[in-house]
Design an enzyme around this catalytic site. Structure first.
Site, PDB file in Angstrom:
ATOM      1  N   VAL A   8       0.845  -1.189   0.000  1.00  0.00           N
ATOM      2  CA  VAL A   8       0.000   0.000   0.000  1.00  0.00           C
ATOM      3  C   VAL A   8       0.883   1.243   0.000  1.00  0.00           C
ATOM      4  O   VAL A   8       1.873   1.320   0.741  1.00  0.00           O
ATOM      5  CB  VAL A   8      -0.968   0.001   1.205  1.00  0.00           C
ATOM      6  CG1 VAL A   8      -0.224  -0.013   2.528  1.00  0.00           C
ATOM      7  CG2 VAL A   8      -1.940   1.180   1.133  1.00  0.00           C
ATOM      8  N   TYR A  11       0.679   8.481   0.988  1.00  0.00           N
ATOM      9  CA  TYR A  11       1.077   9.820   0.539  1.00  0.00           C
ATOM     10  C   TYR A  11       0.581  10.904   1.486  1.00  0.00           C
ATOM     11  O   TYR A  11       0.868  12.084   1.293  1.00  0.00           O
ATOM     12  CB  TYR A  11       0.511  10.083  -0.872  1.00  0.00           C
ATOM     13  CG  TYR A  11      -1.000  10.027  -0.937  1.00  0.00           C
ATOM     14  CD1 TYR A  11      -1.764  11.172  -0.732  1.00  0.00           C
ATOM     15  CD2 TYR A  11      -1.665   8.835  -1.157  1.00  0.00           C
ATOM     16  CE1 TYR A  11      -3.153  11.119  -0.755  1.00  0.00           C
ATOM     17  CE2 TYR A  11      -3.043   8.768  -1.201  1.00  0.00           C
ATOM     18  CZ  TYR A  11      -3.787   9.915  -0.996  1.00  0.00           C
ATOM     19  OH  TYR A  11      -5.152   9.860  -1.012  1.00  0.00           O
ATOM     20  N   GLY A  12      -0.167  10.505   2.512  1.00  0.00           N
ATOM     21  CA  GLY A  12      -0.685  11.446   3.502  1.00  0.00           C
ATOM     22  C   GLY A  12      -0.278  10.986   4.889  1.00  0.00           C
ATOM     23  O   GLY A  12       0.914  10.812   5.174  1.00  0.00           O
ATOM     24  N   SER A  13      -1.256  10.737   5.746  1.00  0.00           N
ATOM     25  CA  SER A  13      -0.936  10.364   7.121  1.00  0.00           C
ATOM     26  C   SER A  13      -0.204   9.034   7.230  1.00  0.00           C
ATOM     27  O   SER A  13       0.492   8.783   8.223  1.00  0.00           O
ATOM     28  CB  SER A  13      -2.222  10.313   7.968  1.00  0.00           C
ATOM     29  OG  SER A  13      -3.111   9.329   7.491  1.00  0.00           O
ATOM     30  N   GLU A 101      -9.720   4.832   6.291  1.00  0.00           N
ATOM     31  CA  GLU A 101      -9.894   5.655   5.094  1.00  0.00           C
ATOM     32  C   GLU A 101     -11.345   5.668   4.610  1.00  0.00           C
ATOM     33  O   GLU A 101     -11.615   5.875   3.425  1.00  0.00           O
ATOM     34  CB  GLU A 101      -8.972   5.134   3.976  1.00  0.00           C
ATOM     35  CG  GLU A 101      -7.526   4.959   4.376  1.00  0.00           C
ATOM     36  CD  GLU A 101      -6.822   6.276   4.686  1.00  0.00           C
ATOM     37  OE1 GLU A 101      -7.350   7.337   4.303  1.00  0.00           O
ATOM     38  OE2 GLU A 101      -5.753   6.249   5.322  1.00  0.00           O
TER      39      GLU A 101
END
Length: 203
Positions: A8, A11-13, A101
């Protein structure tokens, strides 16, 4: 026959708060996408009544349709980390990430690039990635940077202050790729620091 490992891309948290049961991680970047604070957060960095803002990925050509308030739609490079999950815990981690998410994100597959001998090359083909598509209910699109910065600065949710999410992401991206261009992210950081110095923090 063994199945392909669950990889996976964060790109954020996920960059500063990795998924559990990770057995390998590889930095990399995407081509053809921008990272933008264009997704409402009702459950982590805001509330249903006052949602915060978190990042999503958007195709550059799609972003052009929403980028009236964005002065730099084509400069940014989206760096992140591809995590390989221990196969023994794949089902558990997928369930964990699906819940984490759940506010508008869809699981898709993307090619992750790296630099090999000075050339761009696909490091991981078909890594999974959670994306808030432009047609999901929490997608808000482009907002004026000052308006967006103020929203991030003021918002608080069950996972903490929205501005901490941004600051943690900025620090993680700079550490990951010090020379990368992420002007949207850095412009927001500048505005939030100005609010920290002179704003009327109501938290």
């Amino acid at each position: 026959m063994t199945s392909e490992p669950f990889v996976v891309f964060g790109y954020g948290s996920l960059i500063f708060k990795p998924p559990p049961h990770t057995i390998a991680q590889v930095p990399g970047f995407l081509k053809g996408y921008v990272r933008r604070f264009a997704q409402k957060s009702h459950d982590h960095r805001g509330t249903p009544e006052s949602p915060g803002r978190v990042v999503t990925l958007i195709h550059k050509e799609d972003w052009d349709k929403f980028s009236g308030a964005d002065a730099f739609p084509d400069e940014d490079v989206v760096w992140g980390i591809a995590y390989t999950i221990d196969p023994a815990f794949e089902v558990e981690v997928r369930a964990h990430l699906d819940y984490r998410e759940k506010d508008g994100y869809t699981l898709e597959t993307l090619d992750i690039y790296g630099i090999v001998d000075g050339h761009e090359k696909v490091n991981i083909a078909g890594a999974f990635c959670y994306i808030g598509r432009t047609d999901n209910p929490s997608f808000i699109g482009s907002e004026p940077l000052d308006t967006l910065a103020d929203r991030i600065w003021r918002s608080v949710g069950p996972s903490g202050r929205n501005k901490d999410y941004l600051y943690n992401l900025v620090e993680a991206v700079r550490t990951l790729a010090p020379e990368s261009h992420d002007s949207h992210l850095y412009a927001l950081e500048t505005r939030l620091k100005m609010l920290d110095k002179g704003g009327d923090n109501k938290e």
